[in-house]
Design a protein around this motif. Structure first.
Motif, PDB file in Angstrom:
ATOM      1  N   GLY A 121       0.992  -1.201   0.109  1.00 36.05           N
ATOM      2  CA  GLY A 121       0.167  -0.001   0.242  1.00 36.05           C
ATOM      3  C   GLY A 121       1.006   1.299   0.009  1.00 36.05           C
ATOM      4  N   GLU A 178      -2.053   7.645  -0.354  1.00 31.87           N
ATOM      5  CA  GLU A 178      -3.274   7.444  -0.682  1.00 31.87           C
ATOM      6  C   GLU A 178      -4.038   6.970   0.720  1.00 31.87           C
ATOM      7  OE1 GLU A 178      -6.963   6.213  -1.389  1.00 31.87           O
ATOM      8  OE2 GLU A 178      -5.841   7.739  -2.382  1.00 31.87           O
ATOM      9  N   LYS A 179      -3.377   6.371   1.968  1.00 32.73           N
ATOM     10  CA  LYS A 179      -3.952   6.017   2.933  1.00 32.73           C
ATOM     11  C   LYS A 179      -4.222   7.551   3.632  1.00 32.73           C
ATOM     12  CE  LYS A 179      -1.557   1.630   3.614  1.00 32.73           C
ATOM     13  NZ  LYS A 179      -0.670   0.758   4.085  1.00 32.73           N
ATOM     14  N   GLN A 192      -7.346   9.135   1.911  1.00 33.61           N
ATOM     15  CA  GLN A 192      -8.647   8.518   2.430  1.00 33.61           C
ATOM     16  C   GLN A 192      -8.972   8.849   4.075  1.00 33.61           C
ATOM     17  OE1 GLN A 192     -10.715   6.844   0.902  1.00 33.61           O
ATOM     18  NE2 GLN A 192     -12.076   6.200   2.834  1.00 33.61           N
ATOM     19  N   ARG A 203      -7.362   4.667  -5.661  1.00 36.07           N
ATOM     20  CA  ARG A 203      -7.979   4.190  -4.300  1.00 36.07           C
ATOM     21  C   ARG A 203      -7.365   2.758  -4.265  1.00 36.07           C
ATOM     22  NH1 ARG A 203     -12.971   6.494  -2.535  1.00 36.07           N
ATOM     23  NH2 ARG A 203     -13.495   8.209  -3.917  1.00 36.07           N
ATOM     24  N   ARG A 234      -4.105   2.004  -2.231  1.00 36.58           N
ATOM     25  CA  ARG A 234      -4.098   2.032  -0.632  1.00 36.58           C
ATOM     26  C   ARG A 234      -4.016   0.696  -0.148  1.00 36.58           C
ATOM     27  NH1 ARG A 234      -8.755   4.111  -0.119  1.00 36.58           N
ATOM     28  NH2 ARG A 234     -10.190   2.581   0.611  1.00 36.58           N
ATOM     29  N   HIS A 235      -4.545  -0.307  -0.974  1.00 35.96           N
ATOM     30  CA  HIS A 235      -4.263  -1.915  -0.429  1.00 35.96           C
ATOM     31  C   HIS A 235      -3.074  -2.477  -1.203  1.00 35.96           C
ATOM     32  CE1 HIS A 235      -8.224  -1.025   1.212  1.00 35.96           C
ATOM     33  NE2 HIS A 235      -8.552  -0.427   0.045  1.00 35.96           N
ATOM     34  N   SER A 252      -4.929  -5.265  -3.604  1.00 41.03           N
ATOM     35  CA  SER A 252      -6.248  -4.878  -4.160  1.00 41.03           C
ATOM     36  C   SER A 252      -6.588  -5.547  -5.575  1.00 41.03           C
ATOM     37  CB  SER A 252      -6.028  -3.146  -4.344  1.00 41.03           C
ATOM     38  OG  SER A 252      -5.107  -2.946  -4.990  1.00 41.03           O
TER      39      SER A 252
END
Length: 432
Positions: free
Chosen positions: A279, A283-284, A287, A314, A317-318, A322
């Motif tokens: 991640g 982006e984290k 969010q 988005r 983030r993962h 993701s």
């Protein structure tokens, strides 16, 4: 690089696409201003309506105010839609009139639209806006057809060894030439380095605002087509991805492996340069900020602006999870399936001077921290770290280029022996 006489290309109506995008921005901006206006207006009305003596008198005033406000903003949005609609229609007529003109690459426009696609590429694709990047292989800024005839004309010097380069967020295939200095041979791109040792470099362009998994599935299908239609039999494939591109390559390889695609058995190595496998912290942070803004009436319209960012952003983030699990909403850390017998190389960089530098520990390369770039717990990979480099330097750095070249040359004899052995087994089986 030779000229390309038969490149598959469809004229791109950039002007109509730009006007359509301007119309969308105008409409969305007006909507957010309207919401902000309503939130501000609600502040004085709320306590007055809560007062027993004034509540009944204030209620019709608020209804009148809100009605007039809504009508004004609706008129602005409708007027904008009409004006932009007329402009779009005129631009489309002009585009059709000029549609017979020969295709021409437009590097600066491509760079701008690629950056824009990273931010709102899913929106562009959903509206079928022609500014959305077209998925495919590119050479000299033009898209190449996937049929055998187009590939043969585009790559008259095709080699049995392929090196595929996949860029990251807000970039395109030209990004691999950043920091190139013609007076310094050591700054030549990775593709030129590998071409010198027998590989044909291929460059992918894709919509970085789309879901990672969607781009990965499309890439897996493209690789299958390339394996079938390449001008000469494919013997070896090397995959090299920067940032988001590395995640897409991992997911595409896993998708091809699930379907037992033949191309996956020809992959020799997979390089991820600064890919956020665990991640991306930026982006984290965005969010988290968005969730805070959504909790207050006055800040909620601003949260809507951040919410407009693309699903591609988005997904970062993962990280790697993701690319496999976003449809199910599952983002627990897990291993993506790895190609058997293929060595994965995860190369990260740090802005710090050395491993003990606090700046490097805090921000990594500016966008991705080292633990995420190297992902030792989530993948069986060979790792390397470069210091005093930021994220974009990994696109074209002499030390990274030398590292890729050296590792391919070091392992090539083993890979060749493995392929010879497997081909002998297949030959024996066919004779039986």
């Amino acid at each position: 690089m030779p000229s390309l006489p038969a490149i598959h290309h469809q004229p791109t109506p950039r002007l109509p696409g730009a006007i359509e995008l301007a119309a969308d921005v105008f409409d969305r901006t007006t909507e957010h201003i309207h919401a902000f206006h309503r939130a501000i207006a609600a502040r004085p009305f709320a306590p007055l309506q809560a007062t027993p003596a004034l509540g009944h008198a204030v209620a019709p005033i608020r209804v009148l105010h809100d009605g007039i406000t809504d009508a004004v903003y609706r008129g602005v949005r409708d007027g904008g839609a009409i004006g932009f609609g007329v402009a779009t229609g005129i631009a489309r007529l002009l585009a059709r009139r000029d549609g017979t003109a020969p295709p021409a690459a437009a590097p600066h426009l491509d760079t701008a639209t690629s950056a824009l696609a990273g931010l709102i590429g899913d929106h562009l694709a959903g509206r079928r806006n022609p500014l959305a990047p077209r998925f495919g292989l590119y050479r000299n800024g033009l898209c190449i057809g996937r049929d055998a005839d187009s590939l043969r004309r585009a790559y008259p010097d095709a080699q049995p060894r392929l090196a595929l380069f996949v860029h990251g967020l807000c970039c395109n295939e030209s990004s691999w030439q950043l920091y190139r200095d013609p007076s310094r041979p050591e700054t030549r791109g990775y593709g030129e380095r590998l071409q010198a040792i027998g590989y044909t470099p291929l460059y992918l362009r894709y919509n970085t605002g789309a879901h990672i998994s969607q781009n990965a599935e499309r890439l897996a299908r493209l690789m299958k087509t390339l394996d079938q239609h390449w001008p000469v039999p494919v013997e070896e494939i090397v995959l090299i991805g920067h940032s988001m591109g590395g995640l897409i390559l991992r997911a595409a390889a896993a998708a091809g492996l699930r379907r037992s695609d033949a191309w996956t058995r020809k992959v020799h190595a997979l390089f991820c340069l600064g890919s956020p496998h665990l991640g991306a912290p930026l982006e984290k942070g965005v969010q988290a900020l968005t969730e805070v803004l959504q909790t207050f009436d006055l800040s909620r319209p601003w949260a809507g602006i951040f919410e407009a960012r693309s699903v591609g952003i988005r997904d970062l983030r993962h990280g790697a999870t993701s690319s496999a699990d976003w449809r199910r909403g599952v983002h627990a850390p897990q291993r993506l399936a790895q190609l058997p017998g293929v060595r994965y190389h995860f190369i990260g960089s740090s802005m710090g001077r050395d491993a003990n530098d606090l700046i490097g520990h805090a921000v990594g390369d500016g966008l991705v921290r080292l633990p995420s770039a190297q992902a030792r717990k989530l993948a069986d990979a060979d790792t390397a770290t470069l210091f005093r480099r930021h994220h974009m330097h990994l696109l074209n750095d002499p030390e990274v280029g030398a590292l890729i070249e050296a590792r391919l040359l070091r392992t090539r004899p083993q890979a060749a022996a493995s392929r010879i052995g497997s081909s002998k087994k297949r030959s024996t089986a066919s004779r039986c």
